[in-house]
Design a protein around this motif. Structure first.
Motif, PDB file in Angstrom:
ATOM      1  N   ASP A  51      11.279  18.034  -0.843  1.00  0.00           N
ATOM      2  CA  ASP A  51      11.881  17.207  -1.894  1.00  0.00           C
ATOM      3  C   ASP A  51      10.737  16.609  -2.713  1.00  0.00           C
ATOM      4  O   ASP A  51       9.586  17.012  -2.531  1.00  0.00           O
ATOM      5  N   VAL A  52      11.059  15.640  -3.580  1.00  0.00           N
ATOM      6  CA  VAL A  52      10.008  15.037  -4.399  1.00  0.00           C
ATOM      7  C   VAL A  52       8.940  14.420  -3.501  1.00  0.00           C
ATOM      8  O   VAL A  52       9.226  13.910  -2.417  1.00  0.00           O
ATOM      9  N   VAL A  53       7.713  14.484  -3.978  1.00  0.00           N
ATOM     10  CA  VAL A  53       6.551  13.986  -3.237  1.00  0.00           C
ATOM     11  C   VAL A  53       6.259  12.562  -3.703  1.00  0.00           C
ATOM     12  O   VAL A  53       6.161  12.301  -4.902  1.00  0.00           O
ATOM     13  N   ALA A  54       6.099  11.648  -2.762  1.00  0.00           N
ATOM     14  CA  ALA A  54       5.773  10.265  -3.110  1.00  0.00           C
ATOM     15  C   ALA A  54       4.325  10.184  -3.591  1.00  0.00           C
ATOM     16  O   ALA A  54       3.434  10.778  -2.962  1.00  0.00           O
ATOM     17  N   PRO A  55       4.070   9.480  -4.708  1.00  0.00           N
ATOM     18  CA  PRO A  55       2.675   9.241  -5.093  1.00  0.00           C
ATOM     19  C   PRO A  55       1.956   8.508  -3.951  1.00  0.00           C
ATOM     20  O   PRO A  55       2.578   7.745  -3.205  1.00  0.00           O
ATOM     21  N   PRO A  56       0.661   8.719  -3.796  1.00  0.00           N
ATOM     22  CA  PRO A  56      -0.044   8.095  -2.671  1.00  0.00           C
ATOM     23  C   PRO A  56       0.182   6.586  -2.538  1.00  0.00           C
ATOM     24  O   PRO A  56       0.411   6.080  -1.438  1.00  0.00           O
ATOM     25  N   MET A  57       0.125   5.851  -3.649  1.00  0.00           N
ATOM     26  CA  MET A  57       0.262   4.393  -3.545  1.00  0.00           C
ATOM     27  C   MET A  57       1.693   3.933  -3.269  1.00  0.00           C
ATOM     28  O   MET A  57       1.949   2.736  -3.135  1.00  0.00           O
ATOM     29  N   PHE A  58       2.625   4.872  -3.122  1.00  0.00           N
ATOM     30  CA  PHE A  58       3.966   4.534  -2.641  1.00  0.00           C
ATOM     31  C   PHE A  58       3.868   3.905  -1.253  1.00  0.00           C
ATOM     32  O   PHE A  58       4.800   3.276  -0.776  1.00  0.00           O
ATOM     33  N   ALA A  59       2.698   4.039  -0.643  1.00  0.00           N
ATOM     34  CA  ALA A  59       2.458   3.408   0.658  1.00  0.00           C
ATOM     35  C   ALA A  59       2.744   1.914   0.621  1.00  0.00           C
ATOM     36  O   ALA A  59       3.198   1.344   1.617  1.00  0.00           O
ATOM     37  N   TRP A  92      -5.443   8.878   3.980  1.00  0.00           N
ATOM     38  CA  TRP A  92      -4.190   9.614   3.839  1.00  0.00           C
ATOM     39  C   TRP A  92      -4.092  10.763   4.829  1.00  0.00           C
ATOM     40  O   TRP A  92      -5.084  11.416   5.141  1.00  0.00           O
ATOM     41  N   GLY A  93      -2.883  11.023   5.253  1.00  0.00           N
ATOM     42  CA  GLY A  93      -2.570  12.178   6.085  1.00  0.00           C
ATOM     43  C   GLY A  93      -1.636  13.088   5.308  1.00  0.00           C
ATOM     44  O   GLY A  93      -1.772  13.210   4.084  1.00  0.00           O
ATOM     45  N   PRO A  94      -0.669  13.709   5.981  1.00  0.00           N
ATOM     46  CA  PRO A  94       0.279  14.576   5.285  1.00  0.00           C
ATOM     47  C   PRO A  94       1.033  13.809   4.198  1.00  0.00           C
ATOM     48  O   PRO A  94       1.272  12.606   4.321  1.00  0.00           O
ATOM     49  N   LEU A  95       1.404  14.530   3.148  1.00  0.00           N
ATOM     50  CA  LEU A  95       2.136  13.902   2.051  1.00  0.00           C
ATOM     51  C   LEU A  95       3.500  13.399   2.511  1.00  0.00           C
ATOM     52  O   LEU A  95       4.142  13.998   3.376  1.00  0.00           O
ATOM     53  N   VAL A  96       3.944  12.314   1.906  1.00  0.00           N
ATOM     54  CA  VAL A  96       5.264  11.745   2.162  1.00  0.00           C
ATOM     55  C   VAL A  96       6.220  12.305   1.119  1.00  0.00           C
ATOM     56  O   VAL A  96       5.904  12.332  -0.065  1.00  0.00           O
ATOM     57  N   GLY A 131       5.810  12.199  13.890  1.00  0.00           N
ATOM     58  CA  GLY A 131       4.703  11.568  14.597  1.00  0.00           C
ATOM     59  C   GLY A 131       3.354  11.737  13.931  1.00  0.00           C
ATOM     60  O   GLY A 131       2.335  11.331  14.489  1.00  0.00           O
ATOM     61  N   HIS A 132       3.321  12.330  12.732  1.00  0.00           N
ATOM     62  CA  HIS A 132       2.063  12.509  12.011  1.00  0.00           C
ATOM     63  C   HIS A 132       1.698  11.226  11.264  1.00  0.00           C
ATOM     64  O   HIS A 132       2.548  10.634  10.601  1.00  0.00           O
ATOM     65  N   THR A 133       0.452  10.818  11.362  1.00  0.00           N
ATOM     66  CA  THR A 133      -0.023   9.639  10.639  1.00  0.00           C
ATOM     67  C   THR A 133      -0.183  10.000   9.171  1.00  0.00           C
ATOM     68  O   THR A 133      -1.035  10.812   8.819  1.00  0.00           O
ATOM     69  N   VAL A 134       0.655   9.389   8.325  1.00  0.00           N
ATOM     70  CA  VAL A 134       0.629   9.687   6.893  1.00  0.00           C
ATOM     71  C   VAL A 134      -0.296   8.742   6.135  1.00  0.00           C
ATOM     72  O   VAL A 134      -0.767   9.070   5.054  1.00  0.00           O
ATOM     73  N   CYS A 135      -0.555   7.561   6.718  1.00  0.00           N
ATOM     74  CA  CYS A 135      -1.418   6.599   6.022  1.00  0.00           C
ATOM     75  C   CYS A 135      -1.908   5.532   6.993  1.00  0.00           C
ATOM     76  O   CYS A 135      -1.137   5.026   7.809  1.00  0.00           O
ATOM     77  N   VAL A 136      -3.187   5.216   6.888  1.00  0.00           N
ATOM     78  CA  VAL A 136      -3.762   4.055   7.570  1.00  0.00           C
ATOM     79  C   VAL A 136      -4.293   3.158   6.460  1.00  0.00           C
ATOM     80  O   VAL A 136      -5.112   3.596   5.643  1.00  0.00           O
ATOM     81  N   GLY A 137      -3.809   1.937   6.423  1.00  0.00           N
ATOM     82  CA  GLY A 137      -4.221   1.016   5.368  1.00  0.00           C
ATOM     83  C   GLY A 137      -5.006  -0.163   5.910  1.00  0.00           C
ATOM     84  O   GLY A 137      -4.733  -0.659   7.006  1.00  0.00           O
ATOM     85  N   THR A 138      -5.989  -0.598   5.136  1.00  0.00           N
ATOM     86  CA  THR A 138      -6.729  -1.822   5.422  1.00  0.00           C
ATOM     87  C   THR A 138      -6.440  -2.776   4.281  1.00  0.00           C
ATOM     88  O   THR A 138      -6.685  -2.449   3.124  1.00  0.00           O
ATOM     89  N   TRP A 139      -5.897  -3.932   4.605  1.00  0.00           N
ATOM     90  CA  TRP A 139      -5.440  -4.920   3.631  1.00  0.00           C
ATOM     91  C   TRP A 139      -6.277  -6.167   3.791  1.00  0.00           C
ATOM     92  O   TRP A 139      -6.220  -6.847   4.822  1.00  0.00           O
ATOM     93  N   SER A 140      -7.094  -6.503   2.796  1.00  0.00           N
ATOM     94  CA  SER A 140      -7.994  -7.651   2.869  1.00  0.00           C
ATOM     95  C   SER A 140      -7.518  -8.752   1.929  1.00  0.00           C
ATOM     96  O   SER A 140      -7.122  -8.479   0.790  1.00  0.00           O
ATOM     97  N   ASN A 141      -7.577  -9.983   2.416  1.00  0.00           N
ATOM     98  CA  ASN A 141      -7.119 -11.133   1.652  1.00  0.00           C
ATOM     99  C   ASN A 141      -8.044 -12.318   1.874  1.00  0.00           C
ATOM    100  O   ASN A 141      -8.644 -12.448   2.938  1.00  0.00           O
ATOM    101  N   VAL A 142      -8.116 -13.161   0.869  1.00  0.00           N
ATOM    102  CA  VAL A 142      -8.925 -14.366   0.958  1.00  0.00           C
ATOM    103  C   VAL A 142      -8.007 -15.551   0.664  1.00  0.00           C
ATOM    104  O   VAL A 142      -7.224 -15.516  -0.283  1.00  0.00           O
ATOM    105  N   VAL A 143      -8.119 -16.567   1.498  1.00  0.00           N
ATOM    106  CA  VAL A 143      -7.408 -17.823   1.249  1.00  0.00           C
ATOM    107  C   VAL A 143      -8.466 -18.860   0.903  1.00  0.00           C
ATOM    108  O   VAL A 143      -9.278 -19.233   1.746  1.00  0.00           O
TER     109      VAL A 143
END
Length: 146
Positions: A51-59, A92-96, A131-143
């Motif tokens: 089906d349609v492929v999600a753009p990467p940042m759809f994460a 990124w891993g396999p496309l969503v 069970g395939h890892t499609v994305c590993v994200g690192t989210w950094s924030n400053v308070v």
């Protein structure tokens, strides 16, 4: 309020996101995507996708509820009035594609206080129904002024 370094290592329950065709198309249009793989399910199928492929940042969509648990956890003490986005990194891993079910878990990987500011790093791991890892994200924030 100071930062809670004791939160490092804390994990949150997984969230499940069912990727819908129209959500992928809406996201693609909203972000200016023009590739037919993101907008036309027939073009995506002709290219070999289910089906349609999600753009990467759809994460950010399928990770939203999972990362929200960490942001809104009172144990982390994030003051949203002082929160500044520090950055994001993805592997990124396999496309969503539409029809996938993505399960995302989030953990606190780092909490530090430097110069009176809180630095928070979260990691998200998203897997599809196979069970395939499609994305590993690192989210950094400053308070500021934590």
């Amino acid at each position: 309020m100071g930062v809670n370094v004791e939160a490092v290592g804390k994990s949150y329950p997984p969230t499940l996101y069912a990727v819908g065709r129209e959500k992928v198309k809406e996201y693609a249009l909203a972000t200016g995507e023009t590739n037919p793989l993101h907008l036309d399910h027939e073009a995506a199928r002709a290219a070999g996708y289910a089906d349609v492929v999600a753009p990467p940042m759809f994460a950010v969509v399928y990770c939203g509820a999972a990362i929200g648990q960490a942001y809104f956890d009172p144990d982390n003490g994030i003051d949203f009035a002082r929160l500044v986005h520090g950055g994001q990194e993805f592997k990124w891993g396999p496309l969503v594609v539409a029809g996938d079910e993505i399960e995302t878990t989030v953990s606190v990987t780092s909490v530090q206080e430097r110069a009176g500011n809180g630095f928070y790093v979260f990691e998200s791991v998203s897997k599809n129904q196979d069970g395939h890892t499609v994305c590993v994200g690192t989210w950094s924030n400053v308070v500021r002024g934590a």
